[in-house]
Design an enzyme around this catalytic site. Structure first.
Site, PDB file in Angstrom:
ATOM      1  N   CYS A  34       3.132   2.777  -1.701  1.00  0.00           N
ATOM      2  CA  CYS A  34       3.928   2.749  -0.462  1.00  0.00           C
ATOM      3  C   CYS A  34       4.573   1.410  -0.127  1.00  0.00           C
ATOM      4  CB  CYS A  34       3.050   3.197   0.698  1.00  0.00           C
ATOM      5  SG  CYS A  34       2.611   4.932   0.568  1.00  0.00           S
ATOM      6  N   LEU A  84       2.466  -4.422   7.679  1.00  0.00           N
ATOM      7  CA  LEU A  84       1.188  -4.595   6.972  1.00  0.00           C
ATOM      8  C   LEU A  84       1.385  -5.429   5.713  1.00  0.00           C
ATOM      9  CD1 LEU A  84      -0.198  -0.962   7.424  1.00  0.00           C
ATOM     10  CD2 LEU A  84      -1.137  -3.050   8.461  1.00  0.00           C
ATOM     11  N   LEU A  89       8.390   3.175   8.250  1.00  0.00           N
ATOM     12  CA  LEU A  89       8.812   2.075   7.373  1.00  0.00           C
ATOM     13  C   LEU A  89       8.393   0.732   7.973  1.00  0.00           C
ATOM     14  CD1 LEU A  89      12.442   3.097   6.278  1.00  0.00           C
ATOM     15  CD2 LEU A  89      10.307   3.377   5.022  1.00  0.00           C
ATOM     16  N   ARG A 139      -1.284  20.058 -11.722  1.00  0.00           N
ATOM     17  CA  ARG A 139      -1.840  19.533 -10.471  1.00  0.00           C
ATOM     18  C   ARG A 139      -2.493  20.636  -9.644  1.00  0.00           C
ATOM     19  NH1 ARG A 139       0.950  14.534  -7.201  1.00  0.00           N
ATOM     20  NH2 ARG A 139      -0.647  13.136  -7.964  1.00  0.00           N
ATOM     21  N   ARG A 145     -10.100 -11.016  -5.716  1.00  0.00           N
ATOM     22  CA  ARG A 145     -10.265 -10.381  -4.399  1.00  0.00           C
ATOM     23  C   ARG A 145     -11.234 -11.138  -3.502  1.00  0.00           C
ATOM     24  NH1 ARG A 145      -6.498  -6.254  -3.581  1.00  0.00           N
ATOM     25  NH2 ARG A 145      -6.027  -5.344  -5.601  1.00  0.00           N
ATOM     26  N   LYS A 167      -6.507  -0.516  -5.404  1.00  0.00           N
ATOM     27  CA  LYS A 167      -7.516  -0.939  -4.433  1.00  0.00           C
ATOM     28  C   LYS A 167      -8.781  -0.164  -4.759  1.00  0.00           C
ATOM     29  CE  LYS A 167      -7.380   0.936  -0.220  1.00  0.00           C
ATOM     30  NZ  LYS A 167      -6.951   1.564   1.052  1.00  0.00           N
TER      31      LYS A 167
HETATM   32  P1  NAD Z   1       2.631  12.377  -5.022  1.00  0.00           P
HETATM   33  O1  NAD Z   1       3.577  11.990  -6.075  1.00  0.00           O
HETATM   34  O2  NAD Z   1       1.168  12.178  -5.207  1.00  0.00           O
HETATM   35  O3  NAD Z   1       2.822  13.932  -4.679  1.00  0.00           O
HETATM   36  C1  NAD Z   1       4.063  14.533  -4.504  1.00  0.00           C
HETATM   37  C2  NAD Z   1       4.003  15.951  -5.082  1.00  0.00           C
HETATM   38  O4  NAD Z   1       5.210  16.642  -4.739  1.00  0.00           O
HETATM   39  C3  NAD Z   1       3.905  16.003  -6.606  1.00  0.00           C
HETATM   40  O5  NAD Z   1       2.738  16.686  -6.990  1.00  0.00           O
HETATM   41  C4  NAD Z   1       5.188  16.727  -7.043  1.00  0.00           C
HETATM   42  O6  NAD Z   1       4.996  17.590  -8.151  1.00  0.00           O
HETATM   43  C5  NAD Z   1       5.525  17.529  -5.810  1.00  0.00           C
HETATM   44  N1  NAD Z   1       6.925  17.939  -5.726  1.00  0.00           N
HETATM   45  C6  NAD Z   1       8.035  17.185  -5.894  1.00  0.00           C
HETATM   46  N2  NAD Z   1       9.140  17.925  -5.704  1.00  0.00           N
HETATM   47  C7  NAD Z   1       8.723  19.186  -5.403  1.00  0.00           C
HETATM   48  C8  NAD Z   1       9.398  20.384  -5.088  1.00  0.00           C
HETATM   49  N3  NAD Z   1      10.731  20.430  -5.030  1.00  0.00           N
HETATM   50  N4  NAD Z   1       8.667  21.489  -4.851  1.00  0.00           N
HETATM   51  C9  NAD Z   1       7.306  21.441  -4.904  1.00  0.00           C
HETATM   52  N5  NAD Z   1       6.610  20.329  -5.176  1.00  0.00           N
HETATM   53  C10 NAD Z   1       7.312  19.193  -5.430  1.00  0.00           C
HETATM   54  O7  NAD Z   1       3.118  11.630  -3.701  1.00  0.00           O
HETATM   55  P2  NAD Z   1       2.216  11.190  -2.446  1.00  0.00           P
HETATM   56  O8  NAD Z   1       1.505   9.923  -2.731  1.00  0.00           O
HETATM   57  O9  NAD Z   1       1.467  12.367  -1.956  1.00  0.00           O
HETATM   58  O10 NAD Z   1       3.357  10.824  -1.398  1.00  0.00           O
HETATM   59  C11 NAD Z   1       4.141  11.811  -0.782  1.00  0.00           C
HETATM   60  C12 NAD Z   1       4.921  11.184   0.344  1.00  0.00           C
HETATM   61  O11 NAD Z   1       4.022  10.666   1.331  1.00  0.00           O
HETATM   62  C13 NAD Z   1       5.800   9.998  -0.076  1.00  0.00           C
HETATM   63  O12 NAD Z   1       6.972  10.012   0.676  1.00  0.00           O
HETATM   64  C14 NAD Z   1       4.959   8.798   0.300  1.00  0.00           C
HETATM   65  O13 NAD Z   1       5.745   7.674   0.579  1.00  0.00           O
HETATM   66  C15 NAD Z   1       4.279   9.275   1.553  1.00  0.00           C
HETATM   67  N6  NAD Z   1       2.994   8.616   1.861  1.00  0.00           N
HETATM   68  C16 NAD Z   1       2.100   8.363   0.860  1.00  0.00           C
HETATM   69  C17 NAD Z   1       0.867   7.781   1.164  1.00  0.00           C
HETATM   70  C18 NAD Z   1      -0.142   7.490   0.090  1.00  0.00           C
HETATM   71  O14 NAD Z   1      -1.136   6.854   0.396  1.00  0.00           O
HETATM   72  N7  NAD Z   1       0.038   7.935  -1.143  1.00  0.00           N
HETATM   73  C19 NAD Z   1       0.555   7.475   2.484  1.00  0.00           C
HETATM   74  C20 NAD Z   1       1.485   7.766   3.468  1.00  0.00           C
HETATM   75  C21 NAD Z   1       2.704   8.335   3.145  1.00  0.00           C
HETATM   76  C1  UDX Z   2      -0.813   1.805   2.954  1.00  0.00           C
HETATM   77  C2  UDX Z   2      -0.948   1.785   4.476  1.00  0.00           C
HETATM   78  O1  UDX Z   2      -2.116   1.032   4.835  1.00  0.00           O
HETATM   79  C3  UDX Z   2      -1.044   3.183   5.034  1.00  0.00           C
HETATM   80  O2  UDX Z   2      -1.070   3.162   6.448  1.00  0.00           O
HETATM   81  C4  UDX Z   2       0.166   3.965   4.557  1.00  0.00           C
HETATM   82  O3  UDX Z   2       0.099   5.298   5.039  1.00  0.00           O
HETATM   83  C5  UDX Z   2       0.269   3.961   3.050  1.00  0.00           C
HETATM   84  O4  UDX Z   2       0.290   2.599   2.585  1.00  0.00           O
HETATM   85  P1  UDX Z   2      -2.512   2.154   0.942  1.00  0.00           P
HETATM   86  O5  UDX Z   2      -1.397   1.608   0.125  1.00  0.00           O
HETATM   87  O6  UDX Z   2      -3.144   3.424   0.530  1.00  0.00           O
HETATM   88  O7  UDX Z   2      -2.026   2.364   2.456  1.00  0.00           O
HETATM   89  O8  UDX Z   2      -3.692   1.077   1.038  1.00  0.00           O
HETATM   90  P2  UDX Z   2      -3.885  -0.292   1.854  1.00  0.00           P
HETATM   91  O9  UDX Z   2      -5.273  -0.334   2.321  1.00  0.00           O
HETATM   92  O10 UDX Z   2      -2.838  -0.490   2.869  1.00  0.00           O
HETATM   93  O11 UDX Z   2      -3.726  -1.389   0.718  1.00  0.00           O
HETATM   94  C6  UDX Z   2      -2.488  -1.648   0.100  1.00  0.00           C
HETATM   95  C7  UDX Z   2      -2.613  -2.838  -0.826  1.00  0.00           C
HETATM   96  O12 UDX Z   2      -2.787  -4.045  -0.091  1.00  0.00           O
HETATM   97  C8  UDX Z   2      -3.809  -2.744  -1.788  1.00  0.00           C
HETATM   98  O13 UDX Z   2      -3.408  -3.222  -3.052  1.00  0.00           O
HETATM   99  C9  UDX Z   2      -4.838  -3.653  -1.152  1.00  0.00           C
HETATM  100  O14 UDX Z   2      -5.758  -4.171  -2.063  1.00  0.00           O
HETATM  101  C10 UDX Z   2      -3.936  -4.742  -0.576  1.00  0.00           C
HETATM  102  N1  UDX Z   2      -4.521  -5.475   0.552  1.00  0.00           N
HETATM  103  C11 UDX Z   2      -4.877  -4.830   1.696  1.00  0.00           C
HETATM  104  C12 UDX Z   2      -4.677  -6.861   0.459  1.00  0.00           C
HETATM  105  O15 UDX Z   2      -4.346  -7.457  -0.560  1.00  0.00           O
HETATM  106  N2  UDX Z   2      -5.194  -7.535   1.539  1.00  0.00           N
HETATM  107  C13 UDX Z   2      -5.555  -6.920   2.696  1.00  0.00           C
HETATM  108  O16 UDX Z   2      -6.003  -7.606   3.623  1.00  0.00           O
HETATM  109  C14 UDX Z   2      -5.385  -5.519   2.772  1.00  0.00           C
END
Ligand code: NAD
Ligand code: UDX
Length: 454
Positions: A270, A221, A215, A37, A430, A333
């Site tokens: 999420c 949402l 949460l 990564r 969709r 999405k």
């Molecule tokens: P991800 O899996 O893409 O990335 C997490 C990274 O952390 C990985 O690359 C992994 O190798 C690394 N990691 C794990 N343990 C480690 C350690 N001990 N030391 C160093 N690196 C380590 O996850 P993400 O999608 O970026 O999500 C991260 C957090 O953010 C989660 O709690 C998720 O719920 C939250 N979040 C995600 C989104 C989203 O859209 N993906 C949005 C809001 C919040």
């Molecule tokens: C979500 C939250 O929106 C974001 O604030 C949080 O930080 C992470 O989780 P994400 O999962 O990246 O973001 O995308 P989002 O746009 O919320 O869509 C989530 C899912 O819901 C997708 O599969 C999307 O296609 C679906 N969706 C969204 C619907 O089916 N209908 C809608 O009206 C909106």
């Protein structure tokens, strides 16, 4: 000031890129234990696809943004350490299937405690169950170095991450509001964001409110999507049109128009994870009625996915064995290469269980990823991977649109119809295509919640 972010994932990478971009005087180190990564972040082929991301990375990488595997050195040198590691649903032991697996978070806290020579601000960027900061604090306090723990959950949505980070609706910072050091830490983190975000959009709360707000936001949402999806089933049964209903309902300013697009169900890393975690917490705190209420949102999502795949099979004379289905889109999405919890996974599994032949096309998701998600071997004869949507549709009995990629809207549907088997079906999961045009061209068509389609 120096910032370290542990976790170079979908959140850590883009978030730190924008911080580095907006704060040229701050050195930002993003570290991860995953070598592949980090290598990808240091290459031209970034591990995360987000519109606008590559451009900013190329501007700041090597200037004040650095990606590396040297976790310890980056922690030691930092004033602020973000924890942005994954917090997936637990798959083992107590709480399996609903609680969050906090092992990655705990190991970060232990690492910080072990290598730090001075107190730091430690920021929960990952989504955590309420009261996780207690765990982190307990581990850090063993050092006697005077750490401050803040909760600063991320609200970005994939596909719009850069725009969301540049101009968020709000930034949430939770901390120990009752102590001088706590208030100072909150102000320090706030000052980073204030360089580009108006102060009135930065909400400051206590730790538990911040953790729980994240949460709750995701649960609300997801609930809206499940609500409109529930109504979509009723629309199909009654002849109503869910888009018209959503518009009428969403025009009430108390309800609002967003997140009312009926679909094949929500996906992404999420919503499901955070909802299940909320359910788990309610059960843990002996609130079974509250747990049941939120579980319903997730149950409705599962129902919507299976309702869709059942409808496809029913329309194709309840038999899809050996029939070619063009699968348009696999990401959860549009505008992302992420397939985590994509509804496409469950839906395609249903089709494979019926022995259909699937011809995939997704502009950003790799063949390797689709095979992995569906547990397919390289020589599975039931699947084919196509370079264009036209190729996938060739000789297909049906097109199944699962991701709302913009390019699907502007294809030559006359040409597509000609290349397909008859009757030529389109299942628009969709509601993103021009249904009137498709019907006029002679397609048979189903949308979501479109009880009025002939
Ligand atoms: P991800 O899996 O893409 O990335 C997490 C990274 O952390 C990985 O690359 C992994 O190798 C690394 N990691 C794990 N343990 C480690 C350690 N001990 N030391 C160093 N690196 C380590 O996850 P993400 O999608 O970026 O999500 C991260 C957090 O953010 C989660 O709690 C998720 O719920 C939250 N979040 C995600 C989104 C989203 O859209 N993906 C949005 C809001 C919040
Ligand atoms: C979500 C939250 O929106 C974001 O604030 C949080 O930080 C992470 O989780 P994400 O999962 O990246 O973001 O995308 P989002 O746009 O919320 O869509 C989530 C899912 O819901 C997708 O599969 C999307 O296609 C679906 N969706 C969204 C619907 O089916 N209908 C809608 O009206 C909106």
């Amino acid at each position: 000031m120096r910032i370290c972010c542990i976790g170079a994932g979908y959140v850590g990478g883009p978030t730190m890129t924008v911080i580095a971009h907006k704060c040229p005087d701050i050195r930002v180190d993003v570290v991860d234990i995953n070598k592949a990564r980090v290598d990808a972040w240091n290459s031209d082929n970034l591990p995360v696809f987000e519109p606008g991301l590559a451009e900013i990375v190329s501007e700041v990488r090597g200037r004040n943004l650095f990606f590396s595997n040297d976790v310890d050195a980056a922690i030691e040198a930092a004033d602020i350490v973000f924890i942005s590691v994954n917090t997936p649903t637990k798959t083992y032991g107590h709480g399996a299937g609903s609680a969050s697996d906090l092992s990655f978070v705990e190991s970060c806290a232990r690492r910080i405690a072990e290598v730090s020579k001075s107190g730091k601000i430690v920021v929960e960027k990952s989504t955590m169950p309420v009261r996780t900061a207690d765990v982190i604090k307990t581990i850090l306090n063993t050092t006697g170095l005077g750490f401050q723990v803040l909760s600063n959950p991320e609200f970005l949505a994939e596909g719009t991450a850069i725009a969301d980070l540049k101009s968020p609706d709000r930034v949430l910072i939770g901390g120990d509001e009752d102590s001088e050091e706590g208030r100072k830490a909150i102000a320090t983190l706030s000052s980073v964001y204030e360089r580009w975000i108006p102060a009135e959009r930065i909400i400051k709360t206590n730790l538990w409110s911040s953790e729980l707000s994240k949460l709750t936001a995701n649960a609300f949402l997801a609930q809206r999507i499940s609500s409109i999806n529930a109504i979509s089933a009723l629309c199909e049964a009654t002849g109503a049109d869910v888009q018209q209903v959503a518009k009428a309902v969403g025009s009430d300013s108390r309800i609002g128009p967003k997140f009312l697009n009926a679909s094949i169900g929500y996906g992404g890393s999420c919503f499901q994870k955070d909802l299940l975690n909320l359910v788990y917490l309610c059960e843990h705190f002996n609130l079974p009625e509250v747990a049941k209420y939120w579980r319903g949102v997730s149950d409705m999502n599962r129902y919507q996915k299976s309702r869709f795949s059942r409808q496809v099979v029913d329309c194709l004379f309840r038999n899809i064995m050996g029939k070619r289905l063009a699968i348009w889109g696999f990401a959860f999405k549009e505008n992302t290469n992420d397939t985590r919890e994509s509804p496409a996974i469950d839906i395609c599994r249903d089709f494979l269980a019926e022995n259909a032949k699937l011809a995939f096309y997704d502009p950003k998701v790799s063949e390797e990823q689709i095979r992995k998600d569906l547990c397919l071997t390289v020589d599975d004869p039931r699947v084919e991977f196509c370079k264009t949507p036209y190729e996938a549709a060739e000789n297909a009995h049906a097109i199944i649109l699962l991701t709302q990629w913009e390019e699907f809207k502007n294809l030559d549907y006359k040409r597509i119809k000609k290349a397909m088997m008859t009757p030529a079906w389109i299942f628009d999961g969709r509601n993103s295509l021009d249904h009137r045009l498709l019907l006029d061209l002679g397609f048979l068509l189903r949308g979501i919640g479109k009880g009025n389609l002939s």
